[in-house]
Design an enzyme around this catalytic site. Structure first.
Site, PDB file in Angstrom:
ATOM      1  N   LEU A  12      76.247  53.585  29.972  1.00  0.00           N
ATOM      2  CA  LEU A  12      76.180  53.810  28.343  1.00  0.00           C
ATOM      3  C   LEU A  12      77.000  55.215  28.151  1.00  0.00           C
ATOM      4  CD1 LEU A  12      75.121  53.085  25.984  1.00  0.00           C
ATOM      5  CD2 LEU A  12      73.476  55.297  26.647  1.00  0.00           C
ATOM      6  N   TYR A 125      59.526  57.167  38.058  1.00  0.00           N
ATOM      7  CA  TYR A 125      60.733  57.278  36.583  1.00  0.00           C
ATOM      8  C   TYR A 125      60.300  57.213  36.084  1.00  0.00           C
ATOM      9  CZ  TYR A 125      64.399  55.440  34.691  1.00  0.00           C
ATOM     10  OH  TYR A 125      65.845  55.502  33.743  1.00  0.00           O
TER      11      TYR A 125
END
Length: 286
Positions: A12, A125
């Site tokens: 990204l 996470y």
């Protein structure tokens, strides 16, 4: 506008820098080497020199399974590091985009999650990214929280690339079919983020390509569009046990995007086709 993009070596971050440059917007991409999220003074020195008016925070600890045994390091980057960066954005009067994840949700049911749905991460996470979200929102009013999922782009490893590689040597592959969500093409997402940062429409958003699929359905579509005669056999998640638990339902509602007047991303099948073309173009130029 002067934009700082963290995580420039990732999928990204790479595409955000390209999109902003294409628009003529001043942008600087940084990696963990020159902008370590675990060193607030190093980050402050960099920001004091560059003086960004916006930070798109793509950098993260993303080794989902390893995080289960390395929680301190994951939290240091995704939670504490993001909190420090948000405070620096406030100090230097910069707006901020925090990239989050579908993993903040518990993954139950089949209904798409709204942005304010109850959270319940299933793994370290997810907890670290939720902690980062909460820190950014509490510290910085001028912030965009953008949750994404199943990311693929030209600058890194991803599921589609793995399928294409395995498809070269296998006539049949077993792929999980009880995890459902939406792929996110970083080329498409970077367009939205470039639009978003030029507004004051702060808040929480879900941004993926339109439509839902399972991993098995995604794999089958990749092989279909790539013209590869590979059979995909759907299997349950139990066939591929992982250290970290993955959510079964990663569907996310885009209502907040629509209400804020932002354009939805193209359908995921269309994104897959354009990504395959991008991959082919890259191979042909090497």
């Amino acid at each position: 506008m002067r934009v700082l993009v963290t995580g420039v070596t990732g999928q990204l971050g790479h595409d955000c820098v390209l999109e902003l440059r294409d628009r003529g917007i001043e942008v600087q991409g940084v990696s963990s080497r020159e902008f370590p999220l675990t060193d607030v003074e190093a980050m402050r020195r960099y920001m004091a020199i560059y003086r960004p008016t916006c930070v798109i925070h793509c950098a993260a600890y993303t080794a989902v399974d390893r995080a289960e045994d390395d929680e301190a390091a994951c939290m240091a980057v995704n939670a504490a590091g993001s909190a420090d960066l948000a405070r620096l954005c406030r100090e230097f009067h910069a707006k901020m985009v925090y990239i989050s994840t579908d993993y903040v949700f518990p993954g139950d049911g089949t209904t798409p999650y709204e942005t304010d749905a109850p959270k319940g991460p299933l793994n370290v996470y997810g907890r670290s990214k939720l902690a980062g979200e909460e820190a950014v929102r509490s510290v910085l009013k001028r912030s965009f929280i953008v949750r994404i999922s199943w990311v693929f782009g030209i600058n890194g490893k991803n599921f589609i690339r793995t399928m294409l590689r395995l498809g070269q040597s296998h006539e049949k592959l077993t792929v999980v079919d009880d995890q459902v969500g939406s792929p996110t093409y970083t080329r498409d997402l970077s367009v939205l983020l470039a639009d978003m940062i030029q507004t004051e429409r702060y808040g929480v958003y879900h941004a993926t390509n339109e439509g839902f699929c399972s991993w098995a359905e995604l794999a089958a579509e990749v092989f279909r569009q790539a013209g590869m005669p590979v059979e995909v056999e759907p299997v349950p998640s139990s066939a591929y046990p992982t250290r970290a638990v993955r959510p079964h339902n990663s569907r996310m509602s885009k209502k907040s995007l629509t209400q804020a007047g932002f354009s939805l991303l193209p359908r995921w099948q269309d994104a897959v086709g354009r990504y395959l073309i991008e991959l082919g173009t890259m191979k042909n130029t090497k």
